[in-house]
Design a protein around this motif. Structure first.
Motif, mmCIF file in Angstrom:
data_model
loop_
_atom_site.group_PDB
_atom_site.id
_atom_site.type_symbol
_atom_site.label_atom_id
_atom_site.label_comp_id
_atom_site.label_asym_id
_atom_site.label_seq_id
_atom_site.Cartn_x
_atom_site.Cartn_y
_atom_site.Cartn_z
ATOM 1 N N THR A 52 0.400 4.076 -7.847
ATOM 2 C CA THR A 52 -0.272 3.367 -8.044
ATOM 3 C C THR A 52 -1.847 3.657 -7.247
ATOM 4 O O THR A 52 -3.028 3.560 -8.279
ATOM 5 C CB THR A 52 0.253 2.111 -7.471
ATOM 6 O OG1 THR A 52 1.333 1.821 -8.511
ATOM 7 C CG2 THR A 52 -0.658 0.574 -7.822
ATOM 8 N N TYR A 53 -1.649 4.446 -5.961
ATOM 9 C CA TYR A 53 -3.332 4.544 -6.012
ATOM 10 C C TYR A 53 -3.284 5.938 -4.994
ATOM 11 O O TYR A 53 -2.430 6.552 -5.265
ATOM 12 C CB TYR A 53 -3.246 3.538 -4.293
ATOM 13 C CG TYR A 53 -2.646 2.139 -4.200
ATOM 14 C CD1 TYR A 53 -3.067 1.341 -5.327
ATOM 15 C CD2 TYR A 53 -1.629 1.356 -3.554
ATOM 16 C CE1 TYR A 53 -2.994 0.308 -5.607
ATOM 17 C CE2 TYR A 53 -1.467 -0.034 -3.601
ATOM 18 C CZ TYR A 53 -2.378 -0.278 -4.912
ATOM 19 O OH TYR A 53 -2.361 -1.701 -4.494
ATOM 20 N N ASP A 54 -4.519 6.435 -4.979
ATOM 21 C CA ASP A 54 -4.446 7.633 -4.534
ATOM 22 C C ASP A 54 -5.131 8.310 -2.766
ATOM 23 O O ASP A 54 -4.502 9.107 -2.202
ATOM 24 C CB ASP A 54 -5.911 9.159 -5.168
ATOM 25 C CG ASP A 54 -6.025 8.323 -6.357
ATOM 26 O OD1 ASP A 54 -4.696 8.714 -7.159
ATOM 27 O OD2 ASP A 54 -6.885 8.265 -7.130
ATOM 28 N N GLY A 82 2.696 2.111 -2.587
ATOM 29 C CA GLY A 82 1.712 2.379 -4.064
ATOM 30 C C GLY A 82 1.422 3.233 -3.794
ATOM 31 O O GLY A 82 1.192 4.295 -4.796
ATOM 32 N N LEU A 83 1.258 4.069 -2.887
ATOM 33 C CA LEU A 83 0.981 5.893 -2.772
ATOM 34 C C LEU A 83 2.122 6.619 -3.225
ATOM 35 O O LEU A 83 1.950 8.018 -4.409
ATOM 36 C CB LEU A 83 0.469 6.554 -1.502
ATOM 37 C CG LEU A 83 -0.562 5.600 -0.793
ATOM 38 C CD1 LEU A 83 -0.642 5.507 0.245
ATOM 39 C CD2 LEU A 83 -1.992 5.939 -1.647
ATOM 40 N N ILE A 138 1.137 -1.383 0.120
ATOM 41 C CA ILE A 138 0.429 -0.118 -0.150
ATOM 42 C C ILE A 138 0.394 1.035 -0.035
ATOM 43 O O ILE A 138 0.703 2.304 -0.903
ATOM 44 C CB ILE A 138 -0.704 -0.089 1.231
ATOM 45 C CG1 ILE A 138 -1.696 -0.681 1.102
ATOM 46 C CG2 ILE A 138 -1.860 1.615 1.094
ATOM 47 C CD1 ILE A 138 -2.992 -1.006 2.533
ATOM 48 N N GLY A 198 -4.706 5.340 0.306
ATOM 49 C CA GLY A 198 -4.716 4.016 1.366
ATOM 50 C C GLY A 198 -5.324 4.208 2.858
ATOM 51 O O GLY A 198 -4.771 5.180 3.869
#
Length: 146
Positions: free
Chosen positions: A16-18, A11-12, A8, A20
């Protein structure tokens, strides 16, 4: 999107993610790379099966030479257990055998099944796990480890 806990934060950083959401332990190192919105003040807890000689102790040195599970990527697995293990070896004792699992559920099952001597995790979720009806026969207990 469901993601492994240890993916997570990276990924932030990689965009990849906005956002978590999980039980992240806030550390200065983690705060250098991502922003946090603290919503609960918790600590780490240790759970063992009833009758385990480790007992409900707040002192971590009894963990020397024992197996302890934690979630991969957690502050317990990355920082706290390795620091305790290092204290053990500096004191001339056997290191803590750290067994990391992809999820906290799997780390908890390891102690319930007898695969490891103890499990370490966030104290709130750990307290919830050991009071769930399906674990009633385990009679685990929780001791805060700060």
């Amino acid at each position: 999107m469901n993601a492994g806990f240890d993916t997570i934060l990276p990924g932030l950083v990689a965009k990849t993610y906005d956002i978590g959401a999980s039980a992240f332990g806030l550390t200065p190192e983690r705060s250098k790379t991502v922003g946090f919105v603290p919503y609960v003040n918790g600590g780490s807890g240790l759970a063992v099966k009833a009758g385990n000689p480790l007992g409900p102790k707040r002192e971590p040195m009894p963990l020397c030479g024992h197996s302890v599970s934690a979630q991969k990527g957690s502050v317990q697995g990355l920082d706290q257990l390795p620091a305790i293990s290092k204290k053990c070896t500096r004191a001339g004792k056997d290191p803590v055998r750290i067994d990391l699992f992809p999820s906290q559920d799997e780390a908890n099952v390891a102690v319930v099944s007898g695969r490891v001597d103890a499990v370490m995790g966030e104290d709130g979720p750990a307290r919830q796990v050991i009071t769930e009806p399906q674990h009633a026969r385990t009679k685990a207990f929780l001791a805060a480890v700060r």
